[in-house]
Design an enzyme around this catalytic site. Structure first.
Site, short mmCIF file in Angstrom:
data_model
loop_
_atom_site.label_atom_id
_atom_site.label_comp_id
_atom_site.label_asym_id
_atom_site.label_seq_id
_atom_site.Cartn_x
_atom_site.Cartn_y
_atom_site.Cartn_z
N HIS A 47 0.73 -1.01 -0.08
CA HIS A 47 -0.05 -0.24 0.11
C HIS A 47 0.93 1.14 0.11
CE1 HIS A 47 -3.76 2.04 0.56
NE2 HIS A 47 -3.39 2.68 1.41
N GLU A 92 -7.84 7.38 -5.52
CA GLU A 92 -7.39 6.44 -4.52
C GLU A 92 -8.43 5.41 -4.04
OE1 GLU A 92 -5.27 7.71 -1.26
OE2 GLU A 92 -3.39 7.90 -2.27
N HIS A 94 -10.11 2.57 -1.42
CA HIS A 94 -10.58 2.16 -0.15
C HIS A 94 -11.23 1.00 -0.38
CE1 HIS A 94 -10.16 4.15 4.10
NE2 HIS A 94 -8.75 4.15 3.66
N ASN A 95 -10.53 -0.03 -0.91
CA ASN A 95 -11.43 -1.22 -1.32
C ASN A 95 -11.58 -2.36 0.14
OD1 ASN A 95 -11.12 -0.35 -3.53
ND2 ASN A 95 -9.44 -1.52 -4.29
N ARG A 115 -7.99 15.17 1.44
CA ARG A 115 -6.74 15.66 2.33
C ARG A 115 -5.68 15.64 1.10
NH1 ARG A 115 -9.03 12.55 5.91
NH2 ARG A 115 -7.30 11.01 5.84
N ASP A 116 -5.24 14.90 0.36
CA ASP A 116 -4.43 14.92 -0.71
C ASP A 116 -4.45 16.21 -1.48
OD1 ASP A 116 -3.02 12.54 0.02
OD2 ASP A 116 -4.18 11.28 -1.10
N GLU A 312 -3.85 5.14 12.16
CA GLU A 312 -4.47 5.87 10.99
C GLU A 312 -5.34 6.78 11.17
OE1 GLU A 312 -4.48 3.53 7.54
OE2 GLU A 312 -2.30 2.58 7.81
N GLN A 314 -8.07 9.84 11.43
CA GLN A 314 -8.33 10.50 10.16
C GLN A 314 -8.07 11.85 10.84
OE1 GLN A 314 -9.61 9.20 6.73
NE2 GLN A 314 -7.83 8.09 7.81
N ASN A 501 -4.81 7.43 -12.10
CA ASN A 501 -5.30 5.92 -12.64
C ASN A 501 -5.29 5.19 -11.06
OD1 ASN A 501 -2.71 4.63 -11.98
ND2 ASN A 501 -1.96 5.52 -13.68
N ASN A 539 -2.94 5.23 -7.67
CA ASN A 539 -2.98 4.34 -6.59
C ASN A 539 -2.90 3.10 -7.28
OD1 ASN A 539 -5.28 2.70 -4.77
ND2 ASN A 539 -3.59 3.64 -3.69
#
Length: 745
Positions: A47, A92, A94-95, A115-116, A312, A314, A501, A539
């Site tokens: 990741h 991105e 979030h699967n 945020r990115d 992580e 947020q 992508n 990603n």
């Protein structure tokens, strides 16, 4: 320094290999302790490190005179759009989090990509999402889809960012492993762009800003780097918990600090949390950092260094302010009721030093942790899957043409009701597309178009990938995805600009999977090169499979385009009676991989539509040239469901009737004519006086002009050669009801 040391068994449990554990010992000159092992395992996870994909990603085209940030060097891609402005964009996934906790998994995916964008100094103006789920008739799939959509809507709506588009694709292969790919696009002035770096400023303070730190999301990066299994349900602690109202405050405070010139650098704390932010900023600035975790604002008691470094939680950022600007930074964040706490300083030795309780808990070279630095890079074994040759032996004459006579109408209505064709209104109604007053063409159509505030320009956006196509032919399917995304941008009148992508694939250690991944990269790269589109970043999401098998390969393409004059937009559908309709391009329909073949015959088989990349480029030039002359009344991409679905949607969205004759498109089978899917084809509307001019211009580009009908006031779709005559009401019923039950309260 912590006294504990770890074993090879510990390293393997953290997802590292024996060779990687040995390399860590060589880097450190000793056996790592548990905190250091946790940091390495997160930063060297798929990741964060892209260790099994980076060598392939480097083959993609990444150069353009409009690029303002090189691919992978910042949180998102940035391109010059003139007038001192840049468009900043990224997609991105979030699967895995969505598979085990769909509401928070999808919501925090939106929060992370937002945020990115604003970490770069850009204000987000639109977002999109590309979703893949299993059959919603199954209760678990219905739950996952409905909760994920609600999570996306609740988070994005609370932030006040409009949704401009997206896509939903349903197939059984996504039942245990759904895909949620979130894209955000923002605008920033060149002189207000921010960077994720220490800037080499030795002695500067390091601040953590935003929310407090808890235990949520620990091992999130590692969780996203493994196959989903029956045990994955127990990994809910690896799913982050989002607070969109906190994110809104963080966005405003961060943008204010950037615009006032207070910062050397700023980095989102996403995957791997403090570990990632400290190492990436330090490595880019060729410095180190000394961090005291006792100063971090915690929301839970008793957290140790391992947990603090891998959390992580947020809505947090790591910030390096300019010297002398610290108090002003704190004042801004206090005004927005947010934490802004000094937790360390920038050092000259290139080491990340972590302290807690007065003891050194970790000491690691920053460069050894990051992508492009010491993180491992692999190119895995490939093997062509045998099924790829088997599916190509399929021929259309293996199935009956069931569209003859009155059956055509029945078949059309079935396809309009299918999950992949039916109305997205039950989804898009949960998203705010009006906020910010930027919408020109909203979600549910081919591509979104949004006004860029303070200018006369407009921003076109699209996400595209037909997962069945990339399953049947990875190389051509990826090419097709790029071309369709470009088509969905230029049918709005905008010029395609750049690509981000999201590469969703199965376990890369299985040679057949890595072959498919490699071929998709090759197809995407070739298409982008020929169309002159740089890949600005994105990603990679591997390990998208369950015990039941892998997902279809899904290289989702996010595309942005710019329309210099928003008054020159093209709508998808005509708004007047008497508008002539024609298909421009090269109509080469195929039943291979089509919605018709899956919905009516229950098969996924055959060769996907033929694609000539040169013709795709010429079609783009043609549509943009015709639009400059202002002679197009409408333009719509012709793909999923074929011409019959495109004409049906024209009636449904315009409220007009159509009398059509498909003689110019006719093939040897009626089902192929009606429902065959084609590349390089756009359905356009125009005034009858422009017909010959458009025909001549089309032929001048080496393309074909296929006249097929005209709009009228009847509200009826009539396709003469197919004996189809259907009213607006008859079309609307199955089309509108397709997804209603999934989202019924």
């Amino acid at each position: 320094m912590e006294k504990d040391v770890v074993s090879l068994e510990d390293a393997l449990e953290h997802g590292l290999t024996k060779e990687e554990f040995q390399k860590i010992q060589e880097i450190l000159g000793r056996i790592p302790n548990s905190t250091e092992l946790g940091i390495f395992s997160a930063m060297w996870s798929e990741h964060c490190s892209y260790k099994n994909s980076i060598l392939k990603l480097k083959t993609l085209p990444t150069t353009s005179d409009k690029l303002l940030a090189k691919a992978g060097e910042e949180n998102a891609g940035a391109m010059d759009i003139g007038d001192g402005l840049a468009v900043v964009f990224k997609i991105e996934s979030h699967n895995h989090p969505t598979a085990v906790e769909p509401y928070q998994g999808a919501a925090t995916g939106v929060g992370g990509i937002m945020r990115d964008i604003f970490t770069m100094g850009a204000r987000p103006i639109v977002s999109l999402n590309s979703l893949r789920f299993g059959n919603p008739d199954e209760p678990k799939n219905k739950y996952l889809l409905s909760r994920a959509v609600k999570g996306i809507g609740d988070y994005g709506n609370s932030l006040g960012i409009a949704v401009s588009g997206g896509e939903l694709f349903i197939d059984e292969c996504f039942s245990k492993n759904p895909l949620v790919n979130a894209m955000t696009v923002g605008i920033v002035r060149h002189d207000q762009m921010a960077s994720a770096t220490t800037g080499g400023q030795i002695g500067n303070s390091v601040y953590i800003v935003g929310a407090t730190t808890g235990r949520d999301g620990i091992h999130g990066a590692s969780f996203a780097s493994k196959d989903l299994s029956k045990e994955s349900e127990s990994k809910r602690s690896a799913v982050q918990v989002g607070d969109p109202f906190m994110e809104k405050l963080l966005m405003e405070a961060s943008l204010e600090a950037i615009q006032k010139g207070l910062l050397v650098g700023i980095q989102d704390m996403g995957a791997a949390g403090i570990s990632c932010a400290t190492s990436e900023m330090s490595a880019k600035g060729k410095t180190g950092m000394k961090i005291d975790l006792d100063l971090v604002p915690f929301r839970e008691t008793g957290m140790n260094a391992y947990e603090a470094m891998l959390s992580e939680s947020q809505e947090r950022m790591l910030v390096v302010p300019k010297k002398g600007k610290e108090s002003e930074l704190v004042s801004i964040f206090e005004k927005w009721n947010l934490n802004a706490v000094k937790i360390g300083e920038v050092t000259a030795d290139g080491m990340i030093e972590i302290y807690m309780g007065g003891k050194l808990k970790a000491k690691i070279p920053a460069e050894s942790l990051v992508l492009g630095g010491g993180a491992p890079r692999y190119e895995r074994e490939t093997k062509r899957p045998s099924y790829l040759d088997a599916v190509k032996t399929w021929k259309p004459d293996e199935i009956p043409d069931v569209t003859k006579g009155a059956n055509s109408k029945e078949i059309l209505l079935k396809i309009l009701s299918s999950w992949n064709v039916c109305s997205r209104k039950p989804i898009t109604e949960q998203y705010d597309s009006e906020v910010g007053l930027v919408k020109l063409i909203g979600p549910g159509l081919d591509g979104g178009l949004s006004a860029i505030p303070g200018t006369n320009k407009a921003l076109a956006t699209a996400t595209d990938c037909n997962s069945r196509y990339t399953y049947l032919d990875p190389y051509k399917g990826a090419e097709f995805a790029v071309c369709e995304a470009a088509r969905n941008v230029y049918v709005t009148g905008a010029t395609p600009y750049g690509v981000t992508n999201n590469l969703n694939f199965a376990n890369p250690y299985i040679p057949e999977n890595y072959y498919i991944f490699s071929e998709c990269i090759r197809g995407m790269g070739d298409a982008c090169r020929f169309l002159g589109l740089p890949v600005t970043g994105g990603n990679v999401s591997f390990y998208n499979e369950s015990p039941e098998g892998p997902i279809f390969p899904t290289p989702t393409i996010g595309m942005v385009g710019i329309l210099e004059n928003k008054e020159k937009l093209i709508f998808n559908f005509p708004k007047e009676i008497g508008v002539e309709l024609a298909v421009l391009g090269n109509f080469r329909p195929s039943l291979g991989g089509s919605e018709y073949l899956k919905k009516i015959h229950g098969q996924i088989n055959g060769s996907i539509p033929e694609l000539d990349i040169k013709e795709e480029l010429e079609l783009c030039k043609l549509i943009l040239s015709l639009n400059e002359s202002r002679i197009l009344k409408s333009a719509k991409d012709l793909s999923l469901g074929g011409i019959a679905v495109a004409l049906s949607k024209t009636v449904l969205f315009s409220g007009l009737g159509i009398e059509s004759d498909l003689t110019s498109l006719r093939r040897n089978r009626l089902d192929l004519t009606l429902f065959g899917e084609s590349s390089t084809a756009v359905l356009v509307g125009f005034d009858s006086l422009s017909k010959e001019d458009i025909r001549k211009q089309t032929e001048a580009y080496g393309l074909k002009f296929y006249p097929i009908g005209k709009t009228n006031s009847s509200g009826i779709l009539e396709i003469k050669d197919a004996e189809i005559k259907i009213s607006f009401q008859e079309l609307s019923g199955p089309y509108e009801k397709g997804l209603e039950a999934v989202f019924a309260l």
